[in-house]
Design a protein around this motif. Sequence first.
Motif, short mmCIF file in Angstrom:
data_model
loop_
_atom_site.label_atom_id
_atom_site.label_comp_id
_atom_site.label_asym_id
_atom_site.label_seq_id
_atom_site.Cartn_x
_atom_site.Cartn_y
_atom_site.Cartn_z
N TYR A 1 34.99 48.97 85.27
CA TYR A 1 34.89 49.37 86.68
C TYR A 1 34.44 48.21 87.56
N THR A 2 33.66 47.30 86.99
CA THR A 2 33.28 46.09 87.73
C THR A 2 34.53 45.27 88.03
N LYS A 3 35.41 45.15 87.04
CA LYS A 3 36.67 44.42 87.23
C LYS A 3 37.46 45.03 88.38
N ALA A 4 37.50 46.34 88.44
CA ALA A 4 38.26 47.02 89.50
C ALA A 4 37.73 46.62 90.87
N LEU A 5 36.40 46.63 91.04
CA LEU A 5 35.82 46.27 92.34
C LEU A 5 35.99 44.78 92.63
N GLU A 6 35.83 43.95 91.59
CA GLU A 6 36.03 42.51 91.78
C GLU A 6 37.44 42.23 92.30
N TYR A 7 38.41 42.86 91.67
CA TYR A 7 39.81 42.64 92.06
C TYR A 7 40.07 43.14 93.47
N ALA A 8 39.59 44.34 93.77
CA ALA A 8 39.87 44.94 95.08
C ALA A 8 39.23 44.12 96.20
N CYS A 9 38.03 43.59 95.96
CA CYS A 9 37.30 42.85 97.00
C CYS A 9 37.56 41.35 96.96
N GLY A 10 38.16 40.86 95.87
CA GLY A 10 38.36 39.41 95.73
C GLY A 10 37.04 38.67 95.56
N ILE A 11 36.14 39.24 94.77
CA ILE A 11 34.82 38.63 94.55
C ILE A 11 34.51 38.58 93.05
N GLU A 12 33.41 37.94 92.71
CA GLU A 12 32.96 37.94 91.31
C GLU A 12 31.56 38.55 91.24
N ALA A 13 31.36 39.43 90.33
CA ALA A 13 30.06 40.10 90.21
C ALA A 13 29.04 39.18 89.55
N GLU A 14 27.76 39.41 89.85
CA GLU A 14 26.67 38.77 89.10
C GLU A 14 26.27 39.75 88.01
N VAL A 15 26.19 39.24 86.77
CA VAL A 15 25.90 40.13 85.65
C VAL A 15 24.42 40.08 85.29
N VAL A 16 23.80 41.23 85.24
CA VAL A 16 22.43 41.35 84.74
C VAL A 16 22.52 42.15 83.44
N GLY A 17 22.17 41.51 82.34
CA GLY A 17 22.33 42.15 81.04
C GLY A 17 23.06 41.17 80.14
N LYS A 18 23.23 41.55 78.88
CA LYS A 18 23.99 40.68 77.98
C LYS A 18 25.42 40.56 78.50
N PRO A 19 26.12 39.44 78.42
CA PRO A 19 25.71 38.22 77.70
C PRO A 19 25.01 37.19 78.59
N SER A 20 24.42 37.57 79.69
CA SER A 20 23.75 36.61 80.57
C SER A 20 22.58 35.92 79.85
N PRO A 21 22.56 34.57 79.81
CA PRO A 21 21.47 33.85 79.13
C PRO A 21 20.11 34.22 79.71
N GLU A 22 20.05 34.43 81.05
CA GLU A 22 18.77 34.78 81.69
C GLU A 22 18.19 36.07 81.10
N PHE A 23 19.08 36.96 80.78
CA PHE A 23 18.64 38.26 80.26
C PHE A 23 18.02 38.09 78.87
N PHE A 24 18.68 37.31 78.02
CA PHE A 24 18.12 37.04 76.69
C PHE A 24 16.79 36.30 76.81
N LYS A 25 16.76 35.32 77.74
CA LYS A 25 15.52 34.54 77.92
C LYS A 25 14.36 35.45 78.32
N SER A 26 14.63 36.41 79.22
CA SER A 26 13.54 37.28 79.66
C SER A 26 13.04 38.13 78.49
N ALA A 27 13.97 38.53 77.60
CA ALA A 27 13.56 39.32 76.43
C ALA A 27 12.68 38.49 75.51
N LEU A 28 13.05 37.21 75.33
CA LEU A 28 12.26 36.32 74.46
C LEU A 28 10.88 36.07 75.05
N GLN A 29 10.87 35.87 76.37
CA GLN A 29 9.61 35.62 77.07
C GLN A 29 8.67 36.82 76.90
N GLN A 30 9.25 38.01 77.05
CA GLN A 30 8.45 39.22 76.91
C GLN A 30 7.91 39.36 75.49
#
Lengths: 210, 210
Positions: free
Chosen positions: B172-201
């Motif tokens: 569904y993110t792809k659908a909105l990205e395509y319709a709006c001509g934008i790229e989403a910011e991902v929060v969650g895997k596979p984002s490295p920031e997300f893994f880092k926050s889990a390790l930090q915790q």
Amino acid sequence: MAAWGERLAGVRGVLLDISGVLYDSGEGGGVPIAGSVEAVARLKRSRLKVRFCTNESQKSRGHLVGLLRHLGYDISEGEVTAPAPAACLILRERGLRPHLLVHDGVRSEFAQVDTSNPNCVVIADAGESFSYQNMNKAFQVLMELENPVLISLGRGRYYKETSGLMLDVGAYTKALEYACGIEAEVVGKPSPEFFKSALQQMGVEAHQAQ
Amino acid sequence: MAAWGERLAGVRGVLLDISGVLYDSGEGGGVPIAGSVEAVARLKRSRLKVRFCTNESQKSRGHLVGLLRHLGYDISEGEVTAPAPAACLILRERGLRPHLLVHDGVRSEFAQVDTSNPNCVVIADAGESFSYQNMNKAFQVLMELENPVLISLGRGRYYKETSGLMLDVGAYTKALEYACGIEAEVVGKPSPEFFKSALQQMGVEAHQAQ
């Protein structure tokens, strides 16, 4: 601005879009776009051949033409090139039996097509029928196929209704492409085959059309 | 197969996924995956730190943990890294007021977030709430922004429920990205920031984790 005669030198036929050119769809059927009814009438009085080429995939041609005539247009079903009938030809040629993710309004165009034991998915502008349940069903059909075939009636991102902007089939096609890791086959604009079939039906070569 | 001690030399902590690793979700809460309850218990008895890192975005952490405890897991809310709380931190940091296209089950995670006069969209695994109407609403919010910001809780294509494969938020993110001509910011895997926050915790460096 040059006169029509000069600007159209060498041109024998004209392809006209429908949604957003002849009318904006919406509640109560939609509204004609200013000047378009007279422009179509004028083209038809000229020496030019006229054909309507649409990506409308929510309504059958019969319904669409009825609506446009009601808005004042001189148009008949035989003058319209639309993706659903074009898809039916492809399905027949390739022995494909579709699972249909389409609006109820266009379902009649597929009345002669075998939809038992589906070996492909046809996706159109399903509007309200783009429910999570219906999207999942289409997804599951594709995932069960050894060679998943997804035929998309157009690639549109969105369109304007009188009530605002609405997501078009292209967005939902992207969703299924991403989930399945496949690429859809597009029937409709901007596919060159689709334009060619419209020109053929009009009896005009590509360089003679506008 | 080498003994645990040998295979885990130098490892101080373990990140465990939840959906598809601890359990398969579905009607009635889902079913545990064979051997996983005992594996988690064994890890927790060991010298290793254990943390759960999930892209689950349909349920609040409270609900998810309740469900897993019911299935026999030794797990508490504070041990879970999930995208909704991570997104809330980002929203606060950047002064973003989201329009939420999320499942009702996760809405409580956003209780402290200002959602008036939205200047971004947060999309999660909304399940049945991925209606055409709700997708259009999110699309229209994005199209009205000068700089459309779409935050997606994960990029998953699909997941397995006991009733079969289901489309995930990524489609569904792809659908909105395509319709709006934008790229989403991902929060969650596979984002490295997300893994880092889990390790930090967990208080563990990346090279000390598995």
